[in-house]
Design a protein around this motif. Structure first.
Motif, PDB file in Angstrom:
ATOM      1  N   GLY A  14       0.873  -1.001  -0.300  1.00 30.82           N
ATOM      2  CA  GLY A  14      -0.407  -0.063  -0.096  1.00 30.82           C
ATOM      3  C   GLY A  14       0.879   1.094  -0.138  1.00 30.82           C
ATOM      4  N   LYS A  15       2.246   0.993   0.509  1.00 27.33           N
ATOM      5  CA  LYS A  15       2.771   2.620   0.796  1.00 27.33           C
ATOM      6  C   LYS A  15       3.118   2.341  -0.048  1.00 27.33           C
ATOM      7  N   GLY A  16       3.727   1.697  -1.573  1.00 25.20           N
ATOM      8  CA  GLY A  16       4.322   2.172  -2.865  1.00 25.20           C
ATOM      9  C   GLY A  16       3.169   2.152  -3.722  1.00 25.20           C
ATOM     10  N   LEU A  17       1.774   1.996  -3.634  1.00 29.60           N
ATOM     11  CA  LEU A  17       0.818   2.455  -4.489  1.00 29.60           C
ATOM     12  C   LEU A  17       0.923   4.111  -3.681  1.00 29.60           C
ATOM     13  N   ASP A  18       1.007   4.786  -2.225  1.00 29.12           N
ATOM     14  CA  ASP A  18       0.669   5.618  -2.346  1.00 29.12           C
ATOM     15  C   ASP A  18       1.698   6.478  -2.810  1.00 29.12           C
ATOM     16  N   GLU A  19       2.980   6.141  -2.988  1.00 25.43           N
ATOM     17  CA  GLU A  19       4.182   6.893  -3.770  1.00 25.43           C
ATOM     18  C   GLU A  19       3.820   7.268  -5.109  1.00 25.43           C
ATOM     19  N   LEU A  20       2.546   5.949  -6.288  1.00 25.21           N
ATOM     20  CA  LEU A  20       2.956   6.117  -7.014  1.00 25.21           C
ATOM     21  C   LEU A  20       1.667   6.344  -7.428  1.00 25.21           C
ATOM     22  N   GLN A  21       1.086   7.288  -6.602  1.00 25.46           N
ATOM     23  CA  GLN A  21      -0.593   7.420  -7.127  1.00 25.46           C
ATOM     24  C   GLN A  21      -0.152   9.149  -6.654  1.00 25.46           C
ATOM     25  N   ALA A  22       1.100   9.358  -4.866  1.00 27.74           N
ATOM     26  CA  ALA A  22       1.159  11.224  -5.165  1.00 27.74           C
ATOM     27  C   ALA A  22       2.044  11.309  -6.207  1.00 27.74           C
ATOM     28  N   ALA A  23       2.692  10.886  -7.630  1.00 22.19           N
ATOM     29  CA  ALA A  23       3.429  11.480  -8.936  1.00 22.19           C
ATOM     30  C   ALA A  23       2.447  11.524 -10.122  1.00 22.19           C
ATOM     31  N   PHE A  24       1.508  11.087  -9.741  1.00 23.68           N
ATOM     32  CA  PHE A  24       0.219  10.661 -11.006  1.00 23.68           C
ATOM     33  C   PHE A  24      -0.126  12.003 -10.869  1.00 23.68           C
ATOM     34  N   LEU A  25      -0.845  11.951  -9.246  1.00 22.68           N
ATOM     35  CA  LEU A  25      -1.096  13.451  -8.631  1.00 22.68           C
ATOM     36  C   LEU A  25      -0.459  14.814  -8.613  1.00 22.68           C
ATOM     37  N   ARG A  26       0.758  14.873  -8.605  1.00 22.60           N
ATOM     38  CA  ARG A  26       1.557  15.747  -9.186  1.00 22.60           C
ATOM     39  C   ARG A  26       1.897  16.525 -10.003  1.00 22.60           C
ATOM     40  N   VAL A  27       1.774  15.886 -11.023  1.00 22.30           N
ATOM     41  CA  VAL A  27       1.694  15.968 -12.840  1.00 22.30           C
ATOM     42  C   VAL A  27       0.227  16.467 -13.412  1.00 22.30           C
ATOM     43  N   LYS A  28      -1.084  15.396 -12.267  1.00 25.67           N
ATOM     44  CA  LYS A  28      -2.355  15.745 -13.087  1.00 25.67           C
ATOM     45  C   LYS A  28      -2.387  17.409 -12.047  1.00 25.67           C
ATOM     46  N   LEU A  29      -2.275  17.790 -10.851  1.00 25.85           N
ATOM     47  CA  LEU A  29      -2.177  18.757 -10.335  1.00 25.85           C
ATOM     48  C   LEU A  29      -1.372  20.292 -11.236  1.00 25.85           C
ATOM     49  N   LYS A  30      -0.488  20.295 -12.518  1.00 25.14           N
ATOM     50  CA  LYS A  30      -0.374  21.223 -13.357  1.00 25.14           C
ATOM     51  C   LYS A  30      -1.331  21.726 -14.222  1.00 25.14           C
ATOM     52  N   HIS A  31      -2.063  21.054 -14.206  1.00 20.66           N
ATOM     53  CA  HIS A  31      -3.733  20.915 -15.102  1.00 20.66           C
ATOM     54  C   HIS A  31      -5.066  21.661 -14.167  1.00 20.66           C
ATOM     55  N   LEU A  32      -4.598  21.355 -13.524  1.00 21.21           N
ATOM     56  CA  LEU A  32      -6.259  21.642 -12.395  1.00 21.21           C
ATOM     57  C   LEU A  32      -6.951  22.799 -12.852  1.00 21.21           C
TER      58      LEU A  32
ATOM     59  N   ARG B 125      -6.556  24.775 -15.547  1.00 24.16           N
ATOM     60  CA  ARG B 125      -7.064  25.161 -16.645  1.00 24.16           C
ATOM     61  C   ARG B 125      -8.509  24.179 -16.347  1.00 24.16           C
ATOM     62  N   TRP B 126      -8.457  23.033 -16.124  1.00 22.58           N
ATOM     63  CA  TRP B 126      -9.403  21.755 -16.294  1.00 22.58           C
ATOM     64  C   TRP B 126     -10.914  22.530 -15.374  1.00 22.58           C
ATOM     65  N   ASN B 127     -10.697  23.131 -14.244  1.00 25.77           N
ATOM     66  CA  ASN B 127     -11.535  23.824 -13.485  1.00 25.77           C
ATOM     67  C   ASN B 127     -12.195  24.764 -14.463  1.00 25.77           C
ATOM     68  N   GLU B 128     -11.318  26.001 -15.460  1.00 23.02           N
ATOM     69  CA  GLU B 128     -11.732  26.590 -16.017  1.00 23.02           C
ATOM     70  C   GLU B 128     -12.260  26.297 -16.727  1.00 23.02           C
ATOM     71  N   GLN B 129     -12.225  25.019 -17.056  1.00 22.11           N
ATOM     72  CA  GLN B 129     -12.996  24.468 -18.439  1.00 22.11           C
ATOM     73  C   GLN B 129     -14.835  23.726 -18.016  1.00 22.11           C
ATOM     74  N   ARG B 130     -14.596  23.424 -16.913  1.00 25.19           N
ATOM     75  CA  ARG B 130     -16.042  23.035 -16.151  1.00 25.19           C
ATOM     76  C   ARG B 130     -16.401  24.382 -16.138  1.00 25.19           C
ATOM     77  N   ARG B 131     -16.335  25.353 -15.666  1.00 24.32           N
ATOM     78  CA  ARG B 131     -16.960  26.020 -15.154  1.00 24.32           C
ATOM     79  C   ARG B 131     -18.033  27.208 -16.691  1.00 24.32           C
ATOM     80  N   VAL B 132     -16.748  26.532 -18.076  1.00 22.75           N
ATOM     81  CA  VAL B 132     -17.962  27.176 -19.558  1.00 22.75           C
ATOM     82  C   VAL B 132     -18.617  26.134 -19.579  1.00 22.75           C
ATOM     83  N   ILE B 133     -18.345  25.509 -19.136  1.00 20.02           N
ATOM     84  CA  ILE B 133     -19.387  23.992 -19.969  1.00 20.02           C
ATOM     85  C   ILE B 133     -20.744  24.059 -18.585  1.00 20.02           C
ATOM     86  N   ALA B 134     -19.782  24.726 -17.498  1.00 17.09           N
ATOM     87  CA  ALA B 134     -21.526  24.923 -16.433  1.00 17.09           C
ATOM     88  C   ALA B 134     -22.246  26.006 -16.871  1.00 17.09           C
TER      89      ALA B 134
END
Length: 86
Positions: free
Chosen positions: A32-50, A52-61
Motif C-alpha cells: 500500500g505504501k508503494g501505491l501511495d507514492e505512485l499515486q502521489a507522482a500521478f497527482l503531482r503531474v495532474k495538479l499542473k493542469h487543475l 485549466r480543467w476547472n476553468e473548462q468545467r466553469r465554461v461548460i456549467a
C-alpha cells in the motif's frame, strides 16, 4: 499462535519491506505504501493542469445555465458572488 506473537509478526512486517509469513502471504502494508507514492507522482503531474480543467468545467456549467434558464418550473442553483465553483 498467541496474541503477542501475532503482534510481533505484524510489527516485523512493518519494519521489513517485502517480508512475508511462512505461507508466502504478501505484506499488504508495504504494498500500500508503494501505491501511495505512485499515486502521489500521478497527482503531482495532474495538479499542473487543475486550473485549466476547472476553468473548462466553469465554461461548460455556464452553457448549461444559459440553455436551462428558460425552462418553466425548473429552478437552477444560484452561485453567491464570493464563490468560484468547479
Amino acid at each position: 499462535m498467541t496474541e503477542p506473537l501475532l503482534k510481533s509478526r505484524e510489527c516485523r512486517w512493518i519494519k521489513v519491506p517485502g517480508a512475508s509469513d511462512a505461507r508466502g502471504s504478501v505484506n499488504f502494508l508495504e504494498t500500500g505504501k508503494g501505491l501511495d507514492e505512485l499515486q502521489a507522482a500521478f497527482l503531482r503531474v495532474k495538479l499542473k493542469h487543475l486550473d485549466r480543467w476547472n476553468e473548462q468545467r466553469r465554461v461548460i456549467a455556464a452553457r448549461y445555465d444559459d440553455k436551462l434558464a428558460g425552462i418553466p418550473g425548473l429552478g437552477l442553483p444560484r452561485v453567491p458572488q464570493w464563490a468560484e465553483p468547479v
